[in-house]
Design a protein around this motif. Structure first.
Motif, PDB file in Angstrom:
ATOM      1  N   VAL A 192       5.306  40.510  44.799  1.00 43.65           N
ATOM      2  CA  VAL A 192       5.979  39.262  44.419  1.00 43.65           C
ATOM      3  C   VAL A 192       5.538  38.846  42.988  1.00 43.65           C
ATOM      4  O   VAL A 192       6.405  38.416  42.276  1.00 43.65           O
ATOM      5  N   LEU A 195       7.260  41.138  40.730  1.00 44.75           N
ATOM      6  CA  LEU A 195       8.958  40.467  40.667  1.00 44.75           C
ATOM      7  C   LEU A 195       8.967  39.268  39.671  1.00 44.75           C
ATOM      8  O   LEU A 195       9.788  39.200  39.053  1.00 44.75           O
ATOM      9  N   VAL A 199      11.071  39.165  36.402  1.00 49.73           N
ATOM     10  CA  VAL A 199      12.086  38.148  36.368  1.00 49.73           C
ATOM     11  C   VAL A 199      12.255  37.285  35.265  1.00 49.73           C
ATOM     12  O   VAL A 199      12.937  37.154  34.482  1.00 49.73           O
ATOM     13  N   ALA A 241      17.107  31.301  41.265  1.00 51.13           N
ATOM     14  CA  ALA A 241      16.156  32.677  41.614  1.00 51.13           C
ATOM     15  C   ALA A 241      14.882  32.227  41.182  1.00 51.13           C
ATOM     16  O   ALA A 241      14.039  32.501  42.122  1.00 51.13           O
ATOM     17  N   LEU A 244      13.560  29.580  43.542  1.00 48.54           N
ATOM     18  CA  LEU A 244      13.230  29.928  44.678  1.00 48.54           C
ATOM     19  C   LEU A 244      11.968  30.865  44.942  1.00 48.54           C
ATOM     20  O   LEU A 244      11.147  30.729  45.868  1.00 48.54           O
ATOM     21  N   LEU A 245      11.804  31.920  43.742  1.00 45.36           N
ATOM     22  CA  LEU A 245      10.576  32.458  43.557  1.00 45.36           C
ATOM     23  C   LEU A 245       9.480  31.688  43.576  1.00 45.36           C
ATOM     24  O   LEU A 245       8.292  31.818  44.183  1.00 45.36           O
ATOM     25  N   LEU A 248       8.600  30.291  47.109  1.00 48.24           N
ATOM     26  CA  LEU A 248       8.229  31.329  47.677  1.00 48.24           C
ATOM     27  C   LEU A 248       6.640  31.719  47.547  1.00 48.24           C
ATOM     28  O   LEU A 248       5.985  31.983  48.242  1.00 48.24           O
TER      29      LEU A 248
ATOM     30  N   ALA B 115      11.545  37.200  48.656  1.00 52.04           N
ATOM     31  CA  ALA B 115      11.479  37.397  47.438  1.00 52.04           C
ATOM     32  C   ALA B 115      12.251  38.454  46.726  1.00 52.04           C
ATOM     33  O   ALA B 115      13.079  38.345  45.555  1.00 52.04           O
ATOM     34  N   PHE B 116      12.400  39.670  47.545  1.00 49.00           N
ATOM     35  CA  PHE B 116      13.287  40.506  47.270  1.00 49.00           C
ATOM     36  C   PHE B 116      14.692  40.171  47.070  1.00 49.00           C
ATOM     37  O   PHE B 116      15.498  40.641  46.175  1.00 49.00           O
ATOM     38  N   ALA B 118      15.787  37.133  46.464  1.00 47.47           N
ATOM     39  CA  ALA B 118      15.713  36.309  45.358  1.00 47.47           C
ATOM     40  C   ALA B 118      16.198  37.188  44.218  1.00 47.47           C
ATOM     41  O   ALA B 118      17.044  37.030  43.326  1.00 47.47           O
ATOM     42  N   VAL B 119      15.346  38.292  43.835  1.00 43.80           N
ATOM     43  CA  VAL B 119      15.648  38.924  42.600  1.00 43.80           C
ATOM     44  C   VAL B 119      16.476  39.772  42.810  1.00 43.80           C
ATOM     45  O   VAL B 119      17.502  39.747  41.762  1.00 43.80           O
TER      46      VAL B 119
END
Lengths: 477, 182
Positions: A192, A195, A199, A241, A244-245, A248, B115-116, B118-119
């Protein structure tokens, strides 16, 4: 209710004729030095990456770090060839520097996620210029951390047994074990974080693609930018996004060190078996992480002349966070004594006495000096706004957090319930070369990062420029 | 570079602006003239711009929620199936279905899949990766990732008329108005 309504609001009671003078200490310091616009920010940060000439200082630093990587490779080759017997671990101390270093690195990583996710949700604007850097630090710290449990298994070529997959042995992992929780927590955290970091990079990679002059450089950045073109609809989903990330990642980062602390707290060993371990570990992780961010940011902002973007305000705020989490950690050290003595348990009481007066007493005193005493400097504004004292404090904390894990792990293990099974633990030279090698790996990755990727989020910095503020139709400001 | 170029003709008309406020005002003005197939480009997210180009609801939240639920259920099922059905171990007579011990892994799997979601959901909804796009043909579009702001009226808009679109954009104070070929 009626009587309340008759009173005028508080601000109207003030005499309006008096000239309003705001003391200087209440005027907020800017998160970006004035005089910058969209173009200067873009050019300043992207030039660090796109310039042709590699700075000499970078080359020297990278070569030194690469030496560390060489040491790491040699150590690992020997380790795989001969086995974990080359380490200092023994009976009763089966967890030595490998686990100390694992927890140390994982803890350092936490500041990156805290800065990028939690401070985003709390709308802390100052996070903007340090989040990219801190996230990179997280990734590389987790990479260094991951080496230790992977090689501590003794036969790292069977590490895939940790993951559940249908196999001819018809075996499954034991999901009730905190060590399995740790596998899932750390691998999720690494994924995560990567990611989140990627992003965040996409729009900046597009900037580099558009600004690069060399065709191959352009293509390389272009491939990773995925064709980003800054469309309004894209930005909307992107921000969604990203938020949200962040949402999370926030519980995730808290869960990771909680689960790391379960590795200890779920065992019955005095010194490990404590309910307050999760918050204590999380605070310690943030503490260690901010110290490492300061350790890296202070020289980096000087070297790359980023004082306009990473201002004294940022450093001062990080000093404050270090102080606050340091106080939590010191409180936890004190509470260990309270719980141990209040329990009346002879083994708990002995563990505490052994910590303070046993063979590792010097470590324990040094721990209090580094983590309890040194951060108290941060109460003084003069120290918080001095790069020298901030750096000194951060170095104390880096050492102190390593000592904390030493005090928790071998110093609890070496004298447990049966006197006949007592022993001593000393890291062997291979323990130390592994540790120094992992530091080398961490710095080598960081050096590559600052050379090839923008170390400050360019698009987020643009939003800090006053001209970035817009108001919709009919909206009054 | 013309990799992936499949069409000929006109994609639309693009106008370049100097600051975000001008872009937002121009976008609102174009929309008030009845154009629906428009898009704006900026080097950073601008509050209210997505609404101005006629974008309302993102399905991303639903994707992330769905993936999170899937991850949670999947994670729990994995632990339950392995430790209860496929490979039960009797440890001191404790119950096989010891669900509290599986919560950490269930939680981690929830976060991982969300998370996956979202991305990959964001990229998929945005239609990325897309190496070729007509706006990249605009000579000065490189600065859309630096300090300039662009507004495009697409030719597929039912109200689109080349001269009218050009004229409208010119009234909004742009630096330059150019045609965008496919």
């Amino acid at each position: 209710m009626a009587t309340k309504d008759e009173k005028p609001p508080l601000h109207e009671l003030r005499p309006v004729t008096q000239e309003v003078r705001i003391p200087e200490r209440f005027i907020p310091t800017p998160t970006i030095e004035p005089g910058h616009n969209f173009a200067t920010i873009t050019d300043h940060i992207s030039t660090i990456v796109l310039r042709r000439k590699t700075p000499f200082g970078w080359l020297i630093g990278f070569l030194i770090a690469l030496g560390g990587v060489g040491l790491l490779m040699a150590t690992l080759a020997l380790l795989v060839g001969k086995g974990v017997g080359i380490w200092g671990i023994n009976h009763p101390v089966g967890w030595g520097m490998d686990i100390i270093n694992f927890v140390w690195w994982i803890g350092i990583g936490h500041a990156g996620t805290l800065i990028s996710a939690i401070l985003l949700l709390l709308r802390q604007e100052w996070r903007t210029s340090i989040n990219r850097f801190a996230e990179a630090m997280t990734l590389f710290a987790v990479a260094s951390a991951g080496l230790y449990p992977a090689f501590h298994t003794g036969r790292p070529w069977y590490d895939f047994w940790l993951f559940p997959y249908p196999n001819t042995m018809t075996l499954w992992p034991q999901f009730r074990s905190p060590l399995m929780w740790d596998v899932f927590a750390v691998s999720t955290y690494a994924t995560v974080s990567a990611l989140f970091w990627y992003v965040g990079l996409i729009p900046d990679l597009a900037t580099l693609r558009d600004r690069a002059t060399n065709l191959w450089v352009k293509r390389a950045y272009g491939a990773f930018a995925l064709g980003w073109r800054g469309s309004a609809k894209h930005w909307h989903r992107y921000e969604h996004a990203y938020l949200l990330l962040a949402g999370l990642s926030t519980p995730l980062v808290l869960s990771v060190h909680t689960i790391v602390s379960f590795d200890f707290a779920v065992a019955q060993l005095p010194g490990w078996h404590a309910t307050f371990f999760p918050p204590y570990f999380v605070a310690g992780a943030v503490f260690a992480g901010f110290a490492m961010v300061l350790t890296l940011a202070i020289p980096a902002r000087k070297f790359f002349r980023l004082e306009d973007f990473i201002t004294m305000k940022h450093l001062e705020n990080m000093g404050k966070v270090m102080l606050a989490t340091g106080l939590i950690v010191a409180y936890a050290y004190a509470m260990e004594w309270y719980y141990g003595l209040y329990s009346g348990n002879v083994f708990e009481t002995f563990m505490l006495k052994n910590r303070a007066t046993g063979p590792y007493w010097k470590m324990y005193v040094a721990l209090w000096v580094c983590n309890g005493l040194a951060p108290q400097m941060m109460w003084l504004k003069r120290c918080r706004t001095s790069t020298f004292w901030l750096f000194v404090t951060a170095m104390f904390v880096n050492v102190g957090m390593w000592l904390e894990r030493f005090v928790i792990i071998p110093a609890s293990l070496h004298r447990d319930f049966l006197v006949s099974s007592w022993g001593m633990y000393h890291g062997s030279k291979y323990d130390w070369s592994f540790f120094i090698g992992s530091i080398g790996l961490f710095f080598a990755l960081l050096f590559l990062f600052v050379r090839f990727l923008p170390m400050i989020s360019i698009f987020e910095m643009r939003t800090l420029v006053p001209e970035a503020q817009v108001h919709a139709e009919g909206e009054e400001h | 570079m013309a990799i992936g170029k499949i069409r000929e003709g006109l994609y639309g008309v693009i106008a370049e602006f100097h600051d975000p406020q001008a872009l937002l005002d121009a976008t609102n003005a174009v929309r008030e003239h009845g154009y629906t197939s428009i898009d704006a480009f900026s080097p950073f997210p601008i509050h209210g711009l997505a609404e101005a180009v006629g974008f309302h609801k993102s399905r991303l939240s639903a994707i992330v929620l769905g993936m999170g639920i899937l991850g949670g259920l999947g994670g729990f099922f994995m632990c339950w199936y392995a430790n209860v059905v496929s490979y039960p171990l009797n440890i001191g007579g404790k119950p096989y279905n010891s669900w509290p011990a599986w919560i950490p892994i269930t939680f981690e799997c929830t976060i991982l899949l969300a998370a996956f979601g979202a991305v990959l959901g964001m990229l998929a909804l945005n239609g990325l990766p897309m190496p070729y796009h007509p706006v990249f043909n605009v000579r000065r579009f490189d600065s859309a990732s630096r300090d300039k702001f662009f507004l495009v009226i697409q030719a597929r808009d039912p109200r689109f008329n080349l001269d009218e679109a050009r004229a409208l954009l010119k009234t909004l104070g742009p630096r330059e108005v150019t045609d965008v070929p496919w």
